[in-house]
Design a protein around this motif. Sequence first.
Motif, PDB file in Angstrom:
ATOM      1  N   ALA A  23      11.405 -22.930 -23.683  1.00  0.00           N
ATOM      2  CA  ALA A  23      12.911 -23.082 -23.574  1.00  0.00           C
ATOM      3  C   ALA A  23      13.540 -23.806 -24.701  1.00  0.00           C
ATOM      4  O   ALA A  23      14.796 -23.970 -24.783  1.00  0.00           O
ATOM      5  CB  ALA A  23      13.059 -24.043 -22.092  1.00  0.00           C
ATOM      6  N   TRP A  24      12.609 -24.400 -25.696  1.00  0.00           N
ATOM      7  CA  TRP A  24      13.050 -25.030 -26.932  1.00  0.00           C
ATOM      8  C   TRP A  24      14.126 -26.353 -26.456  1.00  0.00           C
ATOM      9  O   TRP A  24      15.003 -26.587 -27.183  1.00  0.00           O
ATOM     10  CB  TRP A  24      13.924 -24.410 -27.876  1.00  0.00           C
ATOM     11  CG  TRP A  24      13.016 -23.255 -28.316  1.00  0.00           C
ATOM     12  CD1 TRP A  24      12.936 -21.978 -28.113  1.00  0.00           C
ATOM     13  CD2 TRP A  24      12.104 -23.640 -29.464  1.00  0.00           C
ATOM     14  NE1 TRP A  24      11.953 -21.410 -29.134  1.00  0.00           N
ATOM     15  CE2 TRP A  24      11.331 -22.368 -29.770  1.00  0.00           C
ATOM     16  CE3 TRP A  24      11.335 -24.832 -30.049  1.00  0.00           C
ATOM     17  CZ2 TRP A  24      10.287 -22.470 -30.554  1.00  0.00           C
ATOM     18  CZ3 TRP A  24      10.387 -24.658 -30.981  1.00  0.00           C
ATOM     19  CH2 TRP A  24      10.050 -23.578 -31.409  1.00  0.00           C
ATOM     20  N   ASP A  25      13.677 -27.070 -25.119  1.00  0.00           N
ATOM     21  CA  ASP A  25      14.574 -28.294 -25.033  1.00  0.00           C
ATOM     22  C   ASP A  25      14.140 -29.219 -25.693  1.00  0.00           C
ATOM     23  O   ASP A  25      12.993 -29.359 -26.271  1.00  0.00           O
ATOM     24  CB  ASP A  25      14.441 -28.349 -23.425  1.00  0.00           C
ATOM     25  CG  ASP A  25      13.207 -29.024 -22.666  1.00  0.00           C
ATOM     26  OD1 ASP A  25      12.052 -28.922 -23.386  1.00  0.00           O
ATOM     27  OD2 ASP A  25      13.259 -29.838 -21.615  1.00  0.00           O
ATOM     28  N   ALA A  26      14.657 -30.670 -25.528  1.00  0.00           N
ATOM     29  CA  ALA A  26      14.325 -31.732 -26.264  1.00  0.00           C
ATOM     30  C   ALA A  26      12.896 -32.266 -26.026  1.00  0.00           C
ATOM     31  O   ALA A  26      12.232 -32.496 -27.073  1.00  0.00           O
ATOM     32  CB  ALA A  26      15.348 -32.827 -25.728  1.00  0.00           C
ATOM     33  N   ARG A  27      12.460 -32.256 -24.731  1.00  0.00           N
ATOM     34  CA  ARG A  27      11.064 -32.794 -24.393  1.00  0.00           C
ATOM     35  C   ARG A  27      10.162 -31.679 -25.145  1.00  0.00           C
ATOM     36  O   ARG A  27       9.089 -32.377 -25.755  1.00  0.00           O
ATOM     37  CB  ARG A  27      11.013 -32.859 -23.023  1.00  0.00           C
ATOM     38  CG  ARG A  27       9.540 -33.213 -22.641  1.00  0.00           C
ATOM     39  CD  ARG A  27       8.871 -34.318 -23.113  1.00  0.00           C
ATOM     40  NE  ARG A  27       9.250 -35.685 -22.820  1.00  0.00           N
ATOM     41  CZ  ARG A  27       9.121 -36.451 -21.687  1.00  0.00           C
ATOM     42  NH1 ARG A  27       8.434 -35.728 -20.721  1.00  0.00           N
ATOM     43  NH2 ARG A  27       9.686 -37.502 -21.434  1.00  0.00           N
TER      44      ARG A  27
ATOM     45  N   GLN B 167       7.571 -32.545 -28.412  1.00  0.00           N
ATOM     46  CA  GLN B 167       6.097 -32.622 -28.026  1.00  0.00           C
ATOM     47  C   GLN B 167       5.563 -31.661 -29.140  1.00  0.00           C
ATOM     48  O   GLN B 167       4.346 -31.784 -29.605  1.00  0.00           O
ATOM     49  CB  GLN B 167       5.706 -32.306 -26.712  1.00  0.00           C
ATOM     50  CG  GLN B 167       4.274 -32.413 -26.284  1.00  0.00           C
ATOM     51  CD  GLN B 167       3.908 -33.750 -26.261  1.00  0.00           C
ATOM     52  OE1 GLN B 167       4.352 -34.435 -26.796  1.00  0.00           O
ATOM     53  NE2 GLN B 167       2.807 -33.940 -25.305  1.00  0.00           N
ATOM     54  N   LEU B 168       5.955 -30.433 -29.275  1.00  0.00           N
ATOM     55  CA  LEU B 168       5.328 -29.502 -29.991  1.00  0.00           C
ATOM     56  C   LEU B 168       5.498 -30.021 -31.622  1.00  0.00           C
ATOM     57  O   LEU B 168       4.489 -29.947 -32.266  1.00  0.00           O
ATOM     58  CB  LEU B 168       6.301 -28.211 -30.115  1.00  0.00           C
ATOM     59  CG  LEU B 168       6.087 -27.153 -31.052  1.00  0.00           C
ATOM     60  CD1 LEU B 168       4.516 -26.714 -30.991  1.00  0.00           C
ATOM     61  CD2 LEU B 168       6.870 -26.007 -31.092  1.00  0.00           C
ATOM     62  N   MET B 169       6.511 -30.693 -31.926  1.00  0.00           N
ATOM     63  CA  MET B 169       6.355 -31.438 -33.384  1.00  0.00           C
ATOM     64  C   MET B 169       5.375 -32.445 -33.370  1.00  0.00           C
ATOM     65  O   MET B 169       4.650 -32.344 -34.330  1.00  0.00           O
ATOM     66  CB  MET B 169       7.617 -32.140 -33.345  1.00  0.00           C
ATOM     67  CG  MET B 169       8.971 -31.311 -33.814  1.00  0.00           C
ATOM     68  SD  MET B 169      10.592 -32.200 -33.776  1.00  0.00           S
ATOM     69  CE  MET B 169      10.170 -33.274 -35.094  1.00  0.00           C
ATOM     70  N   LEU B 170       5.035 -32.981 -32.315  1.00  0.00           N
ATOM     71  CA  LEU B 170       4.026 -34.120 -32.399  1.00  0.00           C
ATOM     72  C   LEU B 170       2.519 -33.357 -32.593  1.00  0.00           C
ATOM     73  O   LEU B 170       1.920 -33.810 -33.260  1.00  0.00           O
ATOM     74  CB  LEU B 170       3.904 -34.883 -31.041  1.00  0.00           C
ATOM     75  CG  LEU B 170       2.800 -36.083 -30.921  1.00  0.00           C
ATOM     76  CD1 LEU B 170       3.318 -37.226 -31.910  1.00  0.00           C
ATOM     77  CD2 LEU B 170       2.866 -36.452 -29.551  1.00  0.00           C
TER      78      LEU B 170
ATOM     79  N   GLY C  96       2.522 -26.927 -19.655  1.00  0.00           N
ATOM     80  CA  GLY C  96       3.976 -26.924 -19.407  1.00  0.00           C
ATOM     81  C   GLY C  96       4.522 -25.494 -19.534  1.00  0.00           C
ATOM     82  O   GLY C  96       5.466 -25.303 -18.784  1.00  0.00           O
ATOM     83  N   SER C  97       3.962 -24.695 -20.468  1.00  0.00           N
ATOM     84  CA  SER C  97       4.749 -23.524 -20.549  1.00  0.00           C
ATOM     85  C   SER C  97       4.232 -22.336 -19.248  1.00  0.00           C
ATOM     86  O   SER C  97       4.835 -21.785 -18.932  1.00  0.00           O
ATOM     87  CB  SER C  97       3.911 -22.762 -21.874  1.00  0.00           C
ATOM     88  OG  SER C  97       4.344 -23.442 -22.871  1.00  0.00           O
ATOM     89  N   ILE C  98       3.205 -22.545 -18.750  1.00  0.00           N
ATOM     90  CA  ILE C  98       2.864 -22.128 -17.423  1.00  0.00           C
ATOM     91  C   ILE C  98       3.833 -22.346 -16.325  1.00  0.00           C
ATOM     92  O   ILE C  98       4.323 -21.466 -15.555  1.00  0.00           O
ATOM     93  CB  ILE C  98       1.143 -22.237 -16.968  1.00  0.00           C
ATOM     94  CG1 ILE C  98       0.332 -21.733 -18.049  1.00  0.00           C
ATOM     95  CG2 ILE C  98       1.172 -21.679 -15.774  1.00  0.00           C
ATOM     96  CD1 ILE C  98      -1.155 -22.109 -17.906  1.00  0.00           C
ATOM     97  N   TRP C  99       4.170 -23.628 -16.194  1.00  0.00           N
ATOM     98  CA  TRP C  99       5.065 -24.197 -15.343  1.00  0.00           C
ATOM     99  C   TRP C  99       6.348 -23.613 -15.621  1.00  0.00           C
ATOM    100  O   TRP C  99       7.196 -23.119 -14.768  1.00  0.00           O
ATOM    101  CB  TRP C  99       5.160 -25.665 -14.986  1.00  0.00           C
ATOM    102  CG  TRP C  99       6.179 -26.430 -14.202  1.00  0.00           C
ATOM    103  CD1 TRP C  99       5.734 -26.693 -13.092  1.00  0.00           C
ATOM    104  CD2 TRP C  99       7.494 -26.594 -14.578  1.00  0.00           C
ATOM    105  NE1 TRP C  99       6.902 -27.038 -12.349  1.00  0.00           N
ATOM    106  CE2 TRP C  99       7.882 -27.065 -13.233  1.00  0.00           C
ATOM    107  CE3 TRP C  99       8.307 -26.466 -15.360  1.00  0.00           C
ATOM    108  CZ2 TRP C  99       9.224 -27.374 -13.319  1.00  0.00           C
ATOM    109  CZ3 TRP C  99       9.878 -26.915 -15.310  1.00  0.00           C
ATOM    110  CH2 TRP C  99      10.266 -27.325 -14.216  1.00  0.00           C
ATOM    111  N   GLY C 100       6.739 -23.602 -16.727  1.00  0.00           N
ATOM    112  CA  GLY C 100       8.002 -23.011 -17.386  1.00  0.00           C
ATOM    113  C   GLY C 100       8.331 -21.882 -16.978  1.00  0.00           C
ATOM    114  O   GLY C 100       9.188 -21.061 -16.386  1.00  0.00           O
TER     115      GLY C 100
END
Length: 226
Positions: free
Chosen positions: A108-112, A116-119, A95-99
């Motif tokens: 980006a610290w968006d909600a998703r 997910q990082l919290m999980l 996801g980070s690579i795509w971002g």
Amino acid sequence: MREKTVYSLGALGTLLLVWNFYTIFVQLPTDALQGDIYRIIFIHVPAAITAFTFYGVAVLASIAFLITRKFSWDSIAVSAVEVGTMFTMVNLVTGSIWGRIEWGIWWAWDARMTTQLMLFLLYLGYLLMRPAVTEPTQRATMSAFLAIFAAADIPIVVMAIRLHNVRTQHPGPVLETGGLAPVYWPPFLIGIVSFLLLGTALMIIRLHQESNSREIDSLRRELHAI
């Protein structure tokens, strides 16, 4: 029997994964809007689905331990959590690579992404907590409660891009809205199956290691008691 199962699942999962990678990176056309980076979705999303599946197994095994107090359920739970956490890390990295390509930033610290990082951190805490608790029953009980508590974040992750009042840069839920073209469904589904097969093989291996470790620990305790 166990070794044959592991080899069979691992071999089948690897063959499907290699075949799927050939389809993804060679046969599928380049996307008109995202270019070639869109191909990462066939790794990114199946990794998340696989992680959630194994976390679900961990929750069921944890509940079973709390009811029966059988340590075999605790072994299943920790094995599933380890595999699930590995796939969560794959999901976060891809996801980070795509971002980085699409948004110009790695995070980006968006909600998703944040949920997910919290999980990931919750289950990482689960794994870090276990070696710190030496008494087996206490360790298994604390682990069970933490596994169940951490899983409460999964619905939040899923709903993070579906709530109208939540700001997010994450792409919308294309799976249930028909946004995924028919040509993309086969590699997407094969990606999920291949990850599940490989994850199951790894879980069986880890389960065997956990059982051996528990037996060694039990023998050590008996020797100390003499």
